[in-house]
Scaffold this motif. Structure first.
Motif, short mmCIF file in Angstrom:
data_model
loop_
_atom_site.label_atom_id
_atom_site.label_comp_id
_atom_site.label_asym_id
_atom_site.label_seq_id
_atom_site.Cartn_x
_atom_site.Cartn_y
_atom_site.Cartn_z
N ASN A 57 -20.77 -1.04 4.13
CA ASN A 57 -20.91 0.36 4.54
C ASN A 57 -22.32 0.86 4.21
OD1 ASN A 57 -18.25 0.24 5.26
ND2 ASN A 57 -17.50 1.45 3.55
N ALA A 58 -23.00 1.43 5.19
CA ALA A 58 -24.37 1.90 5.01
C ALA A 58 -24.42 3.11 4.09
CB ALA A 58 -24.99 2.23 6.35
N ILE A 59 -25.44 3.16 3.25
CA ILE A 59 -25.72 4.34 2.42
C ILE A 59 -27.23 4.54 2.39
CG2 ILE A 59 -23.71 3.92 0.94
CD1 ILE A 59 -25.87 3.15 -1.24
N LYS A 60 -27.66 5.72 1.92
CA LYS A 60 -29.07 5.96 1.65
C LYS A 60 -29.26 6.14 0.15
CE LYS A 60 -30.87 7.97 5.93
NZ LYS A 60 -31.48 9.17 6.55
N ASP A 61 -30.29 5.48 -0.39
CA ASP A 61 -30.56 5.66 -1.80
C ASP A 61 -31.43 6.90 -2.01
OD1 ASP A 61 -33.16 4.98 -1.16
OD2 ASP A 61 -33.11 3.01 -2.12
N SER A 62 -31.88 7.12 -3.24
CA SER A 62 -32.63 8.34 -3.56
C SER A 62 -33.97 8.41 -2.84
CB SER A 62 -32.87 8.42 -5.08
OG SER A 62 -33.56 7.26 -5.52
N LYS A 63 -34.44 7.27 -2.35
CA LYS A 63 -35.71 7.23 -1.61
C LYS A 63 -35.48 7.17 -0.11
CE LYS A 63 -38.13 4.93 -5.39
NZ LYS A 63 -38.91 3.72 -5.80
N GLU A 64 -34.25 7.49 0.32
CA GLU A 64 -33.89 7.50 1.75
C GLU A 64 -33.93 6.11 2.37
OE1 GLU A 64 -32.98 10.49 3.77
OE2 GLU A 64 -32.53 10.84 1.65
N LYS A 65 -33.84 5.09 1.55
CA LYS A 65 -33.81 3.71 2.05
C LYS A 65 -32.36 3.32 2.35
CE LYS A 65 -34.95 -1.01 0.62
NZ LYS A 65 -35.46 -1.85 -0.52
N ILE A 66 -32.16 2.63 3.48
CA ILE A 66 -30.82 2.19 3.86
C ILE A 66 -30.43 0.94 3.07
CG2 ILE A 66 -29.38 1.26 5.72
CD1 ILE A 66 -29.86 4.17 6.11
N LEU A 67 -29.27 1.01 2.43
CA LEU A 67 -28.65 -0.14 1.78
C LEU A 67 -27.24 -0.26 2.32
CD1 LEU A 67 -29.73 0.46 -1.94
CD2 LEU A 67 -30.77 -1.15 -0.32
N PHE A 68 -26.57 -1.37 1.98
CA PHE A 68 -25.17 -1.53 2.34
C PHE A 68 -24.35 -1.73 1.08
CE2 PHE A 68 -26.83 -2.20 6.54
CZ PHE A 68 -25.83 -1.68 7.37
N ASN A 69 -23.30 -0.92 0.98
CA ASN A 69 -22.33 -1.04 -0.11
C ASN A 69 -21.38 -2.19 0.24
OD1 ASN A 69 -20.55 -0.66 -2.20
ND2 ASN A 69 -19.93 1.40 -1.62
N VAL A 70 -21.34 -3.23 -0.59
CA VAL A 70 -20.47 -4.38 -0.35
C VAL A 70 -19.12 -4.09 -0.99
CG1 VAL A 70 -20.18 -6.87 -0.61
CG2 VAL A 70 -22.48 -5.89 -0.46
N LYS A 71 -18.07 -4.10 -0.16
CA LYS A 71 -16.73 -3.85 -0.67
C LYS A 71 -15.85 -5.07 -0.44
CE LYS A 71 -16.51 1.18 -0.42
NZ LYS A 71 -15.68 2.33 -0.01
N ILE A 72 -15.18 -5.47 -1.48
CA ILE A 72 -14.21 -6.56 -1.42
C ILE A 72 -12.82 -5.95 -1.57
CG2 ILE A 72 -13.43 -8.73 -2.44
CD1 ILE A 72 -16.22 -8.88 -1.18
N LEU A 73 -12.03 -6.01 -0.49
CA LEU A 73 -10.69 -5.39 -0.48
C LEU A 73 -10.75 -3.92 -0.88
CD1 LEU A 73 -8.78 -8.35 -2.17
CD2 LEU A 73 -8.88 -7.83 0.27
N GLY A 74 -11.81 -3.24 -0.42
CA GLY A 74 -11.95 -1.81 -0.67
C GLY A 74 -12.63 -1.47 -1.98
N ASN A 75 -12.96 -2.46 -2.80
CA ASN A 75 -13.60 -2.23 -4.10
C ASN A 75 -15.09 -2.54 -4.02
OD1 ASN A 75 -11.09 -1.72 -5.70
ND2 ASN A 75 -10.65 -3.81 -5.04
N SER A 76 -15.92 -1.61 -4.40
CA SER A 76 -17.36 -1.81 -4.35
C SER A 76 -17.80 -2.78 -5.43
CB SER A 76 -18.08 -0.48 -4.55
OG SER A 76 -19.47 -0.68 -4.64
N ILE A 77 -18.64 -3.77 -5.03
CA ILE A 77 -19.21 -4.68 -6.02
C ILE A 77 -20.72 -4.55 -6.10
CG2 ILE A 77 -17.31 -6.33 -5.80
CD1 ILE A 77 -19.29 -8.14 -4.23
N GLY A 78 -21.33 -3.68 -5.30
CA GLY A 78 -22.76 -3.50 -5.40
C GLY A 78 -23.41 -3.25 -4.05
N PHE A 79 -24.75 -3.33 -4.06
CA PHE A 79 -25.52 -2.93 -2.90
C PHE A 79 -26.53 -4.00 -2.51
CE2 PHE A 79 -24.15 0.69 -5.37
CZ PHE A 79 -23.52 1.47 -4.43
N ILE A 80 -26.74 -4.13 -1.20
CA ILE A 80 -27.67 -5.12 -0.67
C ILE A 80 -28.49 -4.48 0.44
CG2 ILE A 80 -26.26 -7.15 -1.24
CD1 ILE A 80 -25.28 -7.15 1.66
N SER A 81 -29.56 -5.14 0.83
CA SER A 81 -30.38 -4.65 1.94
C SER A 81 -29.78 -5.10 3.26
CB SER A 81 -31.80 -5.20 1.80
OG SER A 81 -31.81 -6.60 2.04
N PRO A 82 -30.15 -4.47 4.37
CA PRO A 82 -29.65 -4.92 5.67
C PRO A 82 -29.93 -6.39 5.95
CG PRO A 82 -30.63 -2.75 5.88
CD PRO A 82 -30.92 -3.21 4.48
N SER A 83 -31.09 -6.88 5.52
CA SER A 83 -31.44 -8.28 5.77
C SER A 83 -30.57 -9.26 4.98
CB SER A 83 -32.92 -8.52 5.44
OG SER A 83 -33.15 -8.35 4.05
#
Length: 364
Positions: A194-220
């Motif tokens: 799921n896409a999010i924006k960080d404090s610097k307006e940069k797009i990251l993706f929230n990685v969810k495993i079975l609905g539970n967030s495990i962290g954030f990664i870049s689109p690449s």
């Protein structure tokens, strides 16, 4: 061999891959010999299901990439329904088209018609990575953080029809969304980005495993992360007991923290870890009615469909209206409704009124 095929699915897959049965499908279509229970199981990799024990009739399920159909594809589906499927088709959940009451000897003709308009049934079912789920209004909704179509296409191109991922312990469902809250797909996907924006307006993706967030990664990093997760499931998933073969069972058995550690050990970057909590959010639902598109001069129209069984005449009426009002693309939602994606705004109100008359109702 046990009569319970589910208990022997690993043996069935070892004897012959589900992806390698296309020649068998054509053989049975030509000669009409009864299909073995083992091959019936393998035929599911191509979306083919026997409707009765005598194998008089079959159903075909066609998964749609991101749920989308163009005008030519709509007309082809109508043609198939008229010639081979009792003048009807089904808009099913998970953005799929289903035909029923198909004769086995018609399958080659149906496959040819589908291929001509860039549709296919590969990896509809079976122990595979399924087509990625996306939001039906992806790319046209102004409130979306990012258009995820390029990433979704990369995921589908990597997994669909790929022999490296046609023999998982069971199915694996991935979803990707341009919204922080994700999309309403009727169930919790195994893996979500799921896409999010960080404090610097940069797009990251929230990685969810079975609905539970495990962290954030870049689109690449989305594709690499998805491949790593699929490989973990392939290598660590339970194969001896079909009741424990799901991705959900693997994660619960390992524990989310251990799963996170294994995932991080298989990639050359680190997932930016977040707290391991269930996040309470309401997934984004596609909007019915007339909506302004982010594409200048266009609107999109969401239509409620009360009867999932759609007669060919109704589909023809829809195609005629799209042509009349200069629209070309529709998407099925995860509830079997439709969204017309590219209506010239000047035509939107008149098209909506005519859609209501043929029971594609925008006014609900």
């Amino acid at each position: 061999m046990s009569n319970n095929l589910a208990l022997n699915i690993e043996k069935i897959k070892k004897e012959k891959s589900g992806i390698d049965v296309l020649a068998d499908i054509y053989f049975h279509a030509v000669f009409g010999e009864k299909i073995s229970p083992e091959n019936l199981e393998r035929f599911k990799w191509y979306g083919i299901y026997a409707q009765d024990e005598q194998q008089n009739y079959f159903s075909i399920k066609i998964p749609l990439n991101m749920g989308e159909l163009n005008l030519i594809q709509l007309k082809t589906l109508s043609l198939i329904s008229k010639q081979f499927s009792d003048d009807s088709l089904i808009f099913s959940n998970e953005q799929k088209i289903e035909f029923k009451n198909i004769k086995i000897f018609d399958l080659p003709k149906i496959f040819k018609l589908l291929q001509e308009v860039n549709l296919n049934t590969f990896f509809e079912a079976g122990h595979t990575v399924r087509r990625v789920l996306t939001c039906p209004v992806n790319g046209i909704d102004k409130t979306q953080l990012i258009d995820v179509e390029p990433l979704a296409n990369k995921l589908n191109e990597t997994f669909i029809g790929n022999k490296k991922f046609e023999n998982l312990p069971n199915k694996l469902q991935i979803a990707i969304s341009g919204y922080e809250e994700g999309c309403d797909v009727q169930f919790t996907p195994d893996v979500s980005f799921n896409a999010i924006k960080d404090s610097k307006e940069k797009i990251l993706f929230n990685v969810k495993i079975l609905g539970n967030s495990i962290g954030f990664i870049s689109p690449s990093q989305v594709l690499k992360t998805a491949i790593a997760i699929a490989n973990i499931y392939k290598d660590f998933g339970e194969r001896d007991d079909v009741e424990k073969s799901s991705f959900e069972y693997l994660v619960k058995n390992l524990g989310l923290i251990r799963f996170y550690d294994i995932l991080n050990s298989t990639i050359n970057y680190k997932i930016q870890q977040s707290s391991f909590k269930n996040e309470i959010s309401h997934p984004r639902k596609p909007r019915l009615g007339i909506n302004e598109s982010k594409i200048e001069g266009q609107s999109y129209i969401g239509c409620k469909i009360y009867d999932r069984v759609v007669q060919s005449s109704k589909l023809d009426n829809l195609s005629s209206l799209l042509e009349k009002y200069e629209a070309n693309r529709v998407k099925l939602t995860h509830k079997g409704n439709i969204i017309i994606l590219d209506v010239p705004t000047l035509n939107a109100q008149n098209l909506a009124c005519e859609l209501e008359k043929i029971s594609f109702n925008p006014f609900v």
